[in-house]
Design a protein around this motif. Sequence first.
Motif, PDB file in Angstrom:
ATOM      1  N   PRO A   1     -23.802  33.783  53.854  1.00 31.83           N
ATOM      2  CA  PRO A   1     -23.477  34.430  55.132  1.00 31.83           C
ATOM      3  C   PRO A   1     -22.926  33.418  56.137  1.00 31.83           C
ATOM      4  O   PRO A   1     -23.576  32.431  56.463  1.00 31.83           O
ATOM      5  N   GLY A   2     -21.689  33.645  56.573  1.00 31.72           N
ATOM      6  CA  GLY A   2     -21.074  32.758  57.553  1.00 31.72           C
ATOM      7  C   GLY A   2     -20.455  31.504  56.983  1.00 31.72           C
ATOM      8  O   GLY A   2     -20.091  30.598  57.740  1.00 31.72           O
ATOM      9  N   MET A   3     -20.286  31.408  55.660  1.00 32.16           N
ATOM     10  CA  MET A   3     -19.709  30.194  55.064  1.00 32.16           C
ATOM     11  C   MET A   3     -18.968  30.520  53.781  1.00 32.16           C
ATOM     12  O   MET A   3     -19.413  31.354  52.988  1.00 32.16           O
ATOM     13  N   GLN A   4     -17.832  29.849  53.592  1.00 33.26           N
ATOM     14  CA  GLN A   4     -17.106  29.946  52.327  1.00 33.26           C
ATOM     15  C   GLN A   4     -16.485  28.592  52.001  1.00 33.26           C
ATOM     16  O   GLN A   4     -15.828  27.976  52.835  1.00 33.26           O
ATOM     17  N   LEU A   5     -16.718  28.138  50.775  1.00 35.32           N
ATOM     18  CA  LEU A   5     -16.118  26.904  50.266  1.00 35.32           C
ATOM     19  C   LEU A   5     -15.360  27.241  48.990  1.00 35.32           C
ATOM     20  O   LEU A   5     -15.913  27.875  48.087  1.00 35.32           O
ATOM     21  N   VAL A   6     -14.104  26.808  48.907  1.00 32.32           N
ATOM     22  CA  VAL A   6     -13.303  27.004  47.702  1.00 32.32           C
ATOM     23  C   VAL A   6     -13.030  25.632  47.087  1.00 32.32           C
ATOM     24  O   VAL A   6     -12.498  24.737  47.754  1.00 32.32           O
TER      25      VAL A   6
ATOM     26  N   LEU B   1     -21.335  25.023  39.262  1.00 28.86           N
ATOM     27  CA  LEU B   1     -19.920  24.818  39.553  1.00 28.86           C
ATOM     28  C   LEU B   1     -19.251  24.202  38.330  1.00 28.86           C
ATOM     29  O   LEU B   1     -19.674  23.145  37.849  1.00 28.86           O
ATOM     30  N   ARG B   2     -18.204  24.848  37.838  1.00 29.99           N
ATOM     31  CA  ARG B   2     -17.523  24.405  36.620  1.00 29.99           C
ATOM     32  C   ARG B   2     -16.363  23.478  36.974  1.00 29.99           C
ATOM     33  O   ARG B   2     -15.571  23.777  37.867  1.00 29.99           O
ATOM     34  N   TRP B   3     -16.268  22.376  36.230  1.00 33.66           N
ATOM     35  CA  TRP B   3     -15.213  21.399  36.508  1.00 33.66           C
ATOM     36  C   TRP B   3     -13.828  21.937  36.162  1.00 33.66           C
ATOM     37  O   TRP B   3     -12.830  21.520  36.755  1.00 33.66           O
ATOM     38  N   ASP B   4     -13.746  22.889  35.208  1.00 33.91           N
ATOM     39  CA  ASP B   4     -12.457  23.372  34.730  1.00 33.91           C
ATOM     40  C   ASP B   4     -12.116  24.759  35.256  1.00 33.91           C
ATOM     41  O   ASP B   4     -11.329  25.485  34.647  1.00 33.91           O
ATOM     42  N   ALA B   5     -12.704  25.143  36.388  1.00 30.76           N
ATOM     43  CA  ALA B   5     -12.447  26.471  36.944  1.00 30.76           C
ATOM     44  C   ALA B   5     -12.382  26.389  38.462  1.00 30.76           C
ATOM     45  O   ALA B   5     -12.806  25.399  39.072  1.00 30.76           O
ATOM     46  N   VAL B   6     -11.841  27.438  39.065  1.00 27.68           N
ATOM     47  CA  VAL B   6     -11.895  27.573  40.520  1.00 27.68           C
ATOM     48  C   VAL B   6     -13.288  28.070  40.889  1.00 27.68           C
ATOM     49  O   VAL B   6     -13.774  29.055  40.328  1.00 27.68           O
ATOM     50  N   ASN B   7     -13.943  27.377  41.807  1.00 29.08           N
ATOM     51  CA  ASN B   7     -15.288  27.758  42.239  1.00 29.08           C
ATOM     52  C   ASN B   7     -15.247  28.193  43.697  1.00 29.08           C
ATOM     53  O   ASN B   7     -14.700  27.476  44.547  1.00 29.08           O
ATOM     54  N   THR B   8     -15.821  29.345  43.972  1.00 29.87           N
ATOM     55  CA  THR B   8     -15.937  29.826  45.346  1.00 29.87           C
ATOM     56  C   THR B   8     -17.413  29.986  45.676  1.00 29.87           C
ATOM     57  O   THR B   8     -18.126  30.747  45.008  1.00 29.87           O
ATOM     58  N   VAL B   9     -17.866  29.246  46.670  1.00 32.28           N
ATOM     59  CA  VAL B   9     -19.268  29.282  47.084  1.00 32.28           C
ATOM     60  C   VAL B   9     -19.340  30.012  48.416  1.00 32.28           C
ATOM     61  O   VAL B   9     -18.667  29.625  49.381  1.00 32.28           O
TER      62      VAL B   9
ATOM     63  N   ASP C   1     -10.405  15.681  45.861  1.00 36.41           N
ATOM     64  CA  ASP C   1      -9.500  15.819  47.001  1.00 36.41           C
ATOM     65  C   ASP C   1     -10.115  16.818  47.971  1.00 36.41           C
ATOM     66  O   ASP C   1     -11.176  17.385  47.722  1.00 36.41           O
ATOM     67  N   TYR C   2      -9.410  17.032  49.069  1.00 37.66           N
ATOM     68  CA  TYR C   2      -9.936  17.930  50.097  1.00 37.66           C
ATOM     69  C   TYR C   2      -9.992  19.371  49.601  1.00 37.66           C
ATOM     70  O   TYR C   2      -9.068  19.857  48.944  1.00 37.66           O
ATOM     71  N   CYS C   3     -11.085  20.058  49.965  1.00 39.23           N
ATOM     72  CA  CYS C   3     -11.283  21.459  49.615  1.00 39.23           C
ATOM     73  C   CYS C   3     -11.568  22.247  50.889  1.00 39.23           C
ATOM     74  O   CYS C   3     -12.284  21.769  51.778  1.00 39.23           O
ATOM     75  N   PRO C   4     -11.024  23.470  51.005  1.00 37.40           N
ATOM     76  CA  PRO C   4     -11.170  24.240  52.248  1.00 37.40           C
ATOM     77  C   PRO C   4     -12.587  24.785  52.439  1.00 37.40           C
ATOM     78  O   PRO C   4     -13.162  25.391  51.538  1.00 37.40           O
ATOM     79  N   LEU C   5     -13.117  24.567  53.646  1.00 37.04           N
ATOM     80  CA  LEU C   5     -14.446  25.045  54.031  1.00 37.04           C
ATOM     81  C   LEU C   5     -14.319  25.849  55.316  1.00 37.04           C
ATOM     82  O   LEU C   5     -13.676  25.399  56.273  1.00 37.04           O
ATOM     83  N   ARG C   6     -14.936  27.042  55.340  1.00 36.74           N
ATOM     84  CA  ARG C   6     -14.957  27.895  56.534  1.00 36.74           C
ATOM     85  C   ARG C   6     -16.402  28.126  56.947  1.00 36.74           C
ATOM     86  O   ARG C   6     -17.251  28.442  56.115  1.00 36.74           O
ATOM     87  N   ILE C   7     -16.669  27.950  58.243  1.00 38.86           N
ATOM     88  CA  ILE C   7     -17.998  28.234  58.781  1.00 38.86           C
ATOM     89  C   ILE C   7     -17.836  29.132  60.001  1.00 38.86           C
ATOM     90  O   ILE C   7     -17.036  28.844  60.905  1.00 38.86           O
TER      91      ILE C   7
END
Length: 558
Positions: free
Chosen positions: A369-374, A358-366, A412-418
């Motif tokens: 299956p069944g999960m996404q973190l931005v 995960l890069r500190w100076d970029a947008v990271n999307t993890v 800060d808060y980051c969006p997580l979907r499960i």
Amino acid sequence: MRHLLWFILLLAPLAHAQEQPRFGLPFDFPMLLSANFGELRPNHFHGGLDIKTQGTTGHPVHAVADGYVSRISVSPSGYGNALYVTHPSGYTSVYGHLDSFSPALARYVREQQYRQESFSVNLFPDSTLFRVREGDVIARSGNTGSSGGPHLHLEIRRTDTNEMVDPMPFYMSHLRDTRRPLSRGVMLYARPGEGVINGSARKQVFQWAQGGRSLTRRVEAWGTIGVAIRANDYMTGTTNVYGVRSVRLLVDSVEVFRSLTDRVAFDENRAINGFIDYDTYQRTRALYAKSYLLPGSRLRLTQSDDPGRGWVRIDEERDYRFTYELEDAFGNRSIYAFTVHGRPQPVPEAQRTGNELLRWDAVNTVTRPGMQLVIPRGMLYEDVDADVQLIADSSAIAFTYQLADAPVPLHDYCPLRIGVRRMPVADSTKYYIAERSGKSLWYVGGGWKDGWLEGRVRALGTYTVAIDTVAPTIAPLNRNQWSAGRLTFRVGDDRSGIKTYRATVDGRFVLFACNSRYNRLTCNLRETDIERGTMHTLELTVADRCGNVEVWRGRFRY
């Protein structure tokens, strides 16, 4: 002569504007501190002075300068009962953990609480409503909110930016301090793939010897290394431990890093997690403050004019002298020093320990299956080699996701979907994202959308989906005291947690106060106009964050 007089008159307003404002004492007794500005705390710097109140509550709190009450807040947690007074000097004083407000303010607050039918309120009175003069009694000291004992939390903020500034310079003449800051040791780091310390790439703790003039173990290094220091300040007349206001690190008499904790903005507060060794703090509660800058750091209180930003290059076979200068607001100073012996030794290659860089100076999307973190840009303080794991259980509501093998703070808060795999309960409002810690589950929240729970997280931890279909518990306490008007309940919810409560007597709303643990509700009927000498019906409704509701009804004489 006339030109000189005109020039003096022209400069007079500017000189007045630059004068240091003066603030009076909030108490009639001498000032002693239990905490100073900038102390290292979980997820934040301490934003003011904690003033001792002789171990008791109820002391008159005085306005420290002329102004007007610009904000009043009441909350079970945080500052509890708090007042904000705005001054013409461009500053606002904040008084936290109060027991009660002055009579006029108390009437106003109670009126608003009944109007909103809520114990917790955040009020912004008109500037003409509550004018105060320096020395006016505006409240009584207390122990409300997230307070560990009776004291007054006093802040000074810049009114235009809401930035917290160190109040200590305004109160130097009222405090005495001849004790110097002290350090308990340092942590040394080899920069991954670029440095080595005593043959290892691991971080290492060293204790002081010879009164801080050396370390208990010899240090041999090669390549790029960094240092963190564990230190505290102390004050005359108390046994408390305080934060160190100023830290300088010099290598061979050249400054490579400095920190001056004299102001903190709210939007940089969580950056403390990049300033301290977060991993060590999570495991041991020991606080080591780094003397180098992480690439994603946004703290203004840490500075380095060195090209290495505090990282030190050991590339000669010689001795490098590291010197720490610690200083408090009163000029009390300590010097600690140690030697790093430059010795060529193999530098281990940087080893990948995770599967997601995960890069500190970029947008990271993890995604799994069944999960996404931005993770938006700017949420990490440095690159993170995260070990992301999907923990499958065919019978579970949802998979469990480990986002890192050790907690990693986000700014800060980051969006997580499960995604939800099974729905044993048809009502989607009963599902929530939970953080798993050992066998415990902690409520995170989230809303239902097309078979997914969407929430926000502020750390890379382990998350899953949980269900709460159990209503809160309500238990009346000390019913033998109810006839005197003192009503008390114990409430609880061990899953999603209590969200709201509301009480009525004979169908009319009555105000119940809530404690900081959200497990005790109290009401003093003598502060209401409920009729005395007769029977009454009380109804208390408590709801949790998943919409489960419990209602208690009962009759009592008052």
